[in-house]
Design an enzyme around this catalytic site. Structure first.
Site, PDB file in Angstrom:
ATOM      1  N   TRP A   1       0.821  -1.197   0.000  1.00 45.28           N
ATOM      2  CA  TRP A   1       0.000   0.000   0.000  1.00 45.28           C
ATOM      3  C   TRP A   1       0.870   1.268   0.000  1.00 45.28           C
ATOM      4  O   TRP A   1       1.789   1.387  -0.775  1.00 45.28           O
ATOM      5  CB  TRP A   1      -1.002  -0.030   1.155  1.00 45.28           C
ATOM      6  N   SER A   2       0.616   2.210   0.905  1.00 41.60           N
ATOM      7  CA  SER A   2       1.274   3.524   0.813  1.00 41.60           C
ATOM      8  C   SER A   2       2.729   3.526   1.251  1.00 41.60           C
ATOM      9  O   SER A   2       3.412   4.540   1.084  1.00 41.60           O
ATOM     10  CB  SER A   2       0.489   4.568   1.615  1.00 41.60           C
ATOM     11  N   THR A   3       3.223   2.438   1.770  1.00 43.81           N
ATOM     12  CA  THR A   3       4.667   2.341   1.978  1.00 43.81           C
ATOM     13  C   THR A   3       5.380   2.482   0.636  1.00 43.81           C
ATOM     14  O   THR A   3       6.558   2.841   0.578  1.00 43.81           O
ATOM     15  CB  THR A   3       5.015   1.012   2.678  1.00 43.81           C
TER      16      THR A   3
ATOM     17  N   LYS B   1       4.923   4.840  -1.380  1.00 42.39           N
ATOM     18  CA  LYS B   1       5.148   6.251  -1.705  1.00 42.39           C
ATOM     19  C   LYS B   1       6.599   6.673  -1.489  1.00 42.39           C
ATOM     20  O   LYS B   1       7.090   7.585  -2.166  1.00 42.39           O
ATOM     21  CB  LYS B   1       4.202   7.136  -0.875  1.00 42.39           C
TER      22      LYS B   1
ATOM     23  N   TYR C   1      -3.882  14.503   2.557  1.00 42.50           N
ATOM     24  CA  TYR C   1      -3.294  13.236   2.133  1.00 42.50           C
ATOM     25  C   TYR C   1      -3.809  12.796   0.760  1.00 42.50           C
ATOM     26  O   TYR C   1      -5.001  12.651   0.546  1.00 42.50           O
ATOM     27  CB  TYR C   1      -3.579  12.163   3.177  1.00 42.50           C
TER      28      TYR C   1
END
Length: 388
Positions: free
Chosen positions: A71-73, A75, A161
């Site tokens: 997921w957003s890791t 980014k 966000y």
């Protein structure tokens, strides 16, 4: 069979035994299904542990090379692509986005800067019109729609966000400058040369290594819809347009797509190595990826504020740097307020602390309900810092 009946495997330097203890407690006390954790210190892998099951039916043990959607890791690695280009003088973080992506100037966005994209301050936390998963899988369609979308607030003034849009915004600038989508750029410039087992999206040939995601407490679709309906319009656009969950992320369509904000796949070792580039002030395992000045710029704070999307849920002010979140007073990434990192929906995490010279990667397949600071992640971070 209980989740913790499979022994934890891998290696852990004796100095960091507290991390192994916390990891084992995650299985025993915090509902872990399958997971891995890795730590680098001084550019050396000192913790590399995995355990549990790669699937809900508990038929596939988690292996050393099991991959999972983080997921957003994701980014952090996506931001790294932009910083590599900036470090080479090919991208100016203070230039208007439209200098590289002319169509982006529509709807009053001609003064939005590249740094606003990196720091969630562009005003484009989400699309204003309904956007389907099939449309999300279409890079050209999604970026065209973003280019003509009006910001939700005055760009540059506050953070909000960008859960899914972040990767398309930063990624399209990377593509316009380099000619490559961020997945291919990351592979050519970083993960390929360093031998890091991480990619944006997942080739079909690697599906057999992929863990199956599940939610810790399954929620009926009707309950999800009701919860989403309670979100204010901006948060709804950012977090649920389109709504995405574990079942979607297990699909071949999600894995095959390029969604740089949310569909990075890797091992905990790979996450620790990528964030280790930041912890090593631009260098990992003898390879220089960024100059020391560029690596420091990654954590250049853009101002603390109550995030317009997450503020109510987090209940505190936060500060986003140029692609990652500062630990700050909350200690999300340890007691050093200048440490930084990124959490992924449901629990995963990448952390970098240049002062301590450490990085941490944590990945798992049973997703908790939080968008950040999952108790399993927090236990591992606390354990790491107890050893330093």
């Amino acid at each position: 069979m209980p989740d913790h009946d499979l022994p934890v495997q891998g290696h852990c330097d004796e100095r960091f035994a507290a991390v192994r203890t916390a990891f084992e407690e995650n299985f025993r006390d915090r509902g872990e299904l399958g997971a891995a954790v890795a730590v680098t210190a001084g550019g050396r892998l000192v913790v590399d542990l995995w355990g549990g099951w790669a699937d809900s039916a508990r038929t596939r043990p988690w292996e050393r090379d099991t991959l999972v959607n983080v997921w957003s890791t994701s980014k952090g690695p996506t931001a790294l692509c932009a910083h590599v280009l900036a470090d080479r003088g090919l991208l100016d973080l203070d230039a208007p986005v439209a200098a590289y992506w002319p169509e982006f100037a529509a709807a009053g966005k001609e003064k939005v800067l590249v740094r606003h994209l990196l720091s969630h301050r562009s005003g484009l936390s989400g699309l204003r019109e309904p956007h389907s998963l099939q449309e999300l899988y279409d890079w050209e369609f999604t970026t065209r729609r973003l280019a003509v979308t009006e910001p939700w607030w005055e760009p540059g003034t506050r953070s909000g966000y960008h859960a899914l849009t972040y990767g398309f915004l930063v990624g399209e600038v990377v593509r316009r400058v380099s000619g490559l989508l961020p997945g291919a750029f990351l592979r050519r410039e970083v993960t390929g040369p360093l031998g890091i087992d991480f990619g944006i999206g997942l080739p079909e040939s690697e599906y057999g290594r992929a863990a199956e995601l599940e939610h810790m407490a399954p929620v009926a679709n009707t309950e999800q819809d009701a919860a989403a309906a309670q979100l204010p319009p901006l948060a709804l656009a950012a977090l649920a347009n389109p709504p995405v969950g574990a079942a979607d992320a297990n699909s071949p369509q999600w894995r095959a797509a390029e969604i740089p904000a949310a569909n990075g796949h890797g091992t905990a070792r790979a996450v620790a190595q990528l964030y280790g580039v930041f912890a090593g002030r631009g260098t990992y395992d003898g390879h220089r990826v960024l100059s020391p000045e560029a690596a420091e710029r990654v954590r250049e704070g853009q101002g603390s504020c109550r995030d317009l999307v997450l503020g109510g849920g987090l209940g505190r002010d936060t500060e986003v740097a140029l692609g990652l979140w500062l630990s700050g007073e909350s200690g999300s990434y340890g007691p050093n307020p200048r440490a930084f990192g990124h959490d992924g929906f449901g629990g995963s995490c990448g952390l970098a602390d240049p002062e301590a010279g450490v990085s941490l990667g944590y990945v798992m397949n049973r997703m908790g309900p939080r968008i950040a600071d999952d108790p399993r992640k927090t236990a591992l971070v606390d354990a790491l810092y107890s050893t330093l």
